[in-house]
Design a protein around this motif. Structure first.
Motif: not given
Length: 479
Positions: A240-246, A251-254, A458-466
């Protein structure tokens, strides 16, 4: 049964926890770390010699505090052989695994050195029993290069992938079982990525094309252990991108894998992503494999235990500067020197006495201060009566001057405040009407190091309102 873990630790010296406690908490017999970010001169004893474990390192020879991998094995899993690098370029000892035929014939000597110079691979050879037959298992711990699709490092990354494939095939041709694990720096499928930008061309990237061909489903000889057991599990991310608190919104990758040669799938029991383990922008991945490893009776030469600085063969700088006690022979020599003549001793005594009698510079100033205080007191007694007469006449004048000075200061302060208004307040984001945070562009290009305002969430999916909204404005823009 034995457990094996891979973890990009993002700097082994940054760990706040004791390494033995950390390793024990992972519950693994073999622990493969990537991005240790140390060179040999930076490796200390507490990191190199962890109680209950043997360690094998590969260091970057190009940059300090960069790349680097390490494999730690429990005492019950001592490897029989160990080496660093895919091509064995820097293995000075004879205790190595060998079999580089395809690799050496496919690259120039300069190309082979470039592959191994960044400290991206450690290989250990183990033995296991299967139906009373002693077989060989090779563990290839890799930290693959990172590069974007248009990055200048992409050719190097693809060459590293090619060398990894060739070396693994060489090992398989010798009848060895192989485990390749580490940070591969590529998310394989759409399911392994939180939200790719280009969905249409996602599978066409050179890195994914290579991984397809390396795995069994694309014609290769290896199996992704996690997807073999959990082919449809979503949001199973390892980075995860820690700078964006992902990590807050997952909100990450494998991109961290434990890949096993096809014949080992019958022994694969489980593969878990340990997302609850913090300390890096990656989390550990652990596989359980039903094999009975047989420890070697002797550690390979690459083991840090045999490094001169840790085996007592090389003197440390502290031995040259620590306080030393004189032996009886040296003490007798000193006494003989003293008895040869009394003059040097007398001179030392006289010098010591003179030193004691001499006043320090601090004493001089303190004495001077005392005398000046005495002088001022006596002078004040003489002039006490005249000062009282003058005091009342000056009171009115002083009050006027002080008032005038205060007014001048207040007017000057108002002028300066009108000139320097200070930075404007941070803007509010459109999505949440919350105060934004200031960020800096790190990507190479015309806007590198330029600052901008973004949503503080914190960054997240575009559909996540929070999650973080798409608010963006350059810090230099007028508001």
């Amino acid at each position: 049964m034995f457990n094996i873990v891979t973890w990009n630790i993002n700097g082994i010296r940054s760990s706040q926890q004791n390494l033995k406690d950390l390793f024990d908490s992972l519950g693994a017999d073999i622990i493969c770390l990537q991005e240790t970010k140390i060179t040999r001169d930076m490796l200390d004893e507490t990191t190199a010699l962890v109680d209950g474990y043997s360690s094998f390192y590969s260091f970057s020879r190009k940059r300090s505090g960069y790349s680097g991998v390490a494999t730690y094995c429990k005492n019950s899993c001592y490897p029989f052989q160990a080496e660093e690098g895919l091509a064995g370029t820097f293995n000075a000892h004879d205790d190595k695994i060998d079999f580089y035929d395809n690799v050496h014939s496919s690259f120039t000597d300069e190309g082979l050195r470039a592959l191994d110079a960044e400290g991206r691979c450690v290989i250990t050879l183990h033995k296991f029993k299967e139906e009373e037959t002693l077989l060989s298992l090779v563990v290839v711990n890799v930290y693959c290069p990172n590069a974007g699709e248009n990055d200048e490092r992409l050719p190097y990354k693809l060459e590293f992938y090619r060398a990894l494939n060739l070396r693994c095939n060489d090992l398989l041709s010798q009848g060895y079982s192989v485990i390749v694990l580490g940070d591969m720096n590529v998310s394989h499928r759409l399911i392994d990525h939180c939200e790719p930008e280009d969905v249409t061309n996602f599978s066409k990237s050179p890195s994914r094309v290579w991984l397809d061909g390396f795995l069994y489903e694309g014609g290769g000889k290896f199996v992704d252990s996690f997807r073999y057991l959990y082919p449809t599990k979503e949001k199973a991310f390892t980075c995860w991108n820690t700078k964006l608190n992902a990590r807050v919104n997952n909100y990450g990758t494998r991109i961290d894998y434990i890949i096993i040669s096809n014949e080992l799938t019958h022994a694969l029991q489980d593969c878990i992503i340990m997302s609850d383990v913090h300390g890096s922008d990656h989390c550990p991945v652990k596989s359980s494999i039903a094999l009975e490893l047989i420890p070697s009776t002797k550690l390979p030469a690459l083991c840090t235990k045999y490094f001169k600085e840790f085996s007592g063969k090389q003197l440390k700088m502290s031995t040259f500067v620590c306080k030393r006690t004189l032996t009886s022979v040296e003490q007798s020599n000193e006494i003989e020197k003293e008895s040869e003549g009394s003059e040097p001793k007398k001179m030392r005594l006289s010098m010591k006495t003179t030193k004691q009698q001499q006043s320090s510079l601090l004493n001089y100033f303190s004495m001077g201060t005392t005398n000046s205080v005495k002088e001022s007191v006596s002078n004040s007694n003489l002039s006490c009566d005249t000062s009282k007469l003058k005091e009342s006449s000056k009171n009115s004048e002083n009050s006027k001057s002080v008032l005038g000075t205060t007014n001048s200061f207040s007017s000057a302060s108002a002028v300066w405040k009108s000139v320097f208004k200070g930075p404007p307040p941070p803007p509010l984001c459109n999505g949440h009407q919350e105060v934004c945070v200031l960020r800096t562009v790190k990507k190479k290009g015309p806007n590198m190091n330029r600052q901008f305002w973004a949503c503080s969430r914190a960054t997240g999916h575009s559909s996540d309102a929070n999650a973080q909204c798409n608010f963006f404005v350059w810090a230099s823009a007028k508001r």
